[in-house]
Design a protein around this motif. Structure first.
Motif, short mmCIF file in Angstrom:
data_model
loop_
_atom_site.label_atom_id
_atom_site.label_comp_id
_atom_site.label_asym_id
_atom_site.label_seq_id
_atom_site.Cartn_x
_atom_site.Cartn_y
_atom_site.Cartn_z
N LEU A 185 39.05 43.04 51.33
CA LEU A 185 39.30 44.14 50.41
C LEU A 185 39.01 43.72 48.97
O LEU A 185 38.35 44.44 48.23
CB LEU A 185 40.75 44.62 50.55
CG LEU A 185 41.15 45.82 49.72
CD1 LEU A 185 40.34 47.04 50.12
CD2 LEU A 185 42.63 46.08 49.86
N LEU A 186 39.48 42.55 48.60
CA LEU A 186 39.24 42.06 47.23
C LEU A 186 37.76 41.81 46.98
O LEU A 186 37.25 42.09 45.89
CB LEU A 186 40.04 40.79 46.98
CG LEU A 186 41.56 40.97 46.94
CD1 LEU A 186 42.25 39.62 46.85
CD2 LEU A 186 41.98 41.88 45.82
N ALA A 187 37.06 41.29 47.97
CA ALA A 187 35.62 41.08 47.82
C ALA A 187 34.89 42.40 47.68
O ALA A 187 33.95 42.53 46.88
CB ALA A 187 35.08 40.32 49.03
N GLY A 188 35.31 43.42 48.42
CA GLY A 188 34.71 44.73 48.29
C GLY A 188 34.94 45.34 46.93
O GLY A 188 34.07 45.99 46.35
N LEU A 189 36.14 45.13 46.38
CA LEU A 189 36.43 45.65 45.04
C LEU A 189 35.64 44.89 43.98
O LEU A 189 35.15 45.49 43.01
CB LEU A 189 37.93 45.56 44.75
CG LEU A 189 38.82 46.48 45.59
CD1 LEU A 189 40.28 46.18 45.32
CD2 LEU A 189 38.51 47.94 45.30
N ALA A 190 35.51 43.59 44.14
CA ALA A 190 34.75 42.79 43.18
C ALA A 190 33.28 43.17 43.20
O ALA A 190 32.60 43.14 42.17
CB ALA A 190 34.92 41.30 43.49
N ARG A 191 32.80 43.55 44.37
CA ARG A 191 31.41 43.96 44.50
C ARG A 191 31.11 45.22 43.69
O ARG A 191 30.01 45.41 43.19
CB ARG A 191 31.10 44.21 45.99
CG ARG A 191 29.69 44.68 46.27
CD ARG A 191 29.53 44.96 47.75
NE ARG A 191 30.47 45.91 48.30
CZ ARG A 191 30.31 47.24 48.27
NH1 ARG A 191 29.25 47.77 47.73
NH2 ARG A 191 31.23 48.03 48.81
N LEU A 192 32.11 46.07 43.54
CA LEU A 192 31.92 47.32 42.81
C LEU A 192 31.97 47.17 41.30
O LEU A 192 31.54 48.06 40.58
CB LEU A 192 32.98 48.34 43.27
CG LEU A 192 32.94 48.74 44.73
CD1 LEU A 192 34.12 49.64 45.06
CD2 LEU A 192 31.62 49.41 45.07
N LYS A 193 32.50 46.03 40.82
CA LYS A 193 32.59 45.82 39.38
C LYS A 193 31.23 45.47 38.79
O LYS A 193 30.51 44.64 39.34
CB LYS A 193 33.56 44.67 39.06
CG LYS A 193 35.00 45.03 39.15
CD LYS A 193 35.81 43.87 38.65
CE LYS A 193 37.26 44.28 38.49
NZ LYS A 193 38.07 43.16 37.97
N PRO A 194 30.87 46.08 37.68
CA PRO A 194 29.62 45.69 37.03
C PRO A 194 29.77 44.34 36.34
O PRO A 194 30.86 43.97 35.89
CB PRO A 194 29.38 46.81 36.01
CG PRO A 194 30.73 47.35 35.75
CD PRO A 194 31.54 47.16 37.01
N TYR A 195 28.70 43.62 36.23
CA TYR A 195 28.74 42.30 35.59
C TYR A 195 28.57 42.41 34.11
O TYR A 195 27.94 43.12 33.51
CB TYR A 195 27.66 41.39 36.17
CG TYR A 195 27.95 41.02 37.58
CD1 TYR A 195 28.92 40.07 37.88
CD2 TYR A 195 27.29 41.61 38.63
CE1 TYR A 195 29.19 39.72 39.19
CE2 TYR A 195 27.56 41.28 39.93
CZ TYR A 195 28.51 40.33 40.20
OH TYR A 195 28.80 39.98 41.49
#
Length: 64
Positions: A54-64
């Motif tokens: 779940l945390l990896a999926g949320l991190a994936r959605l954050k722009p860099y």
């Protein structure tokens, strides 16, 4: 969206694994089975794995 659907799936799996872990710990306390304690710990670890997903999926959605 697909992302929302995958988050719902992960939350459902987390809830199921947590319920399974609780059931196994209750069974272990009733029977005194060390194998059931081990299975309960395994289910807790599975729940943690889903938290990481779940945390990896949320991190994936954050722009860099």
């Amino acid at each position: 969206m697909a992302s929302d659907s995958s988050h719902k799936t992960i939350f459902a799996a987390m809830g199921a694994n947590l319920a399974i872990a609780i059931t196994k710990f209750i069974a272990a306390s009733i029977t005194g089975s060390s194998a059931m304690i081990s299975e309960g710990i395994h289910s807790v670890v599975d729940t943690g794995d889903q938290l990481v997903l779940l945390l990896a999926g949320l991190a994936r959605l954050k722009p860099y």
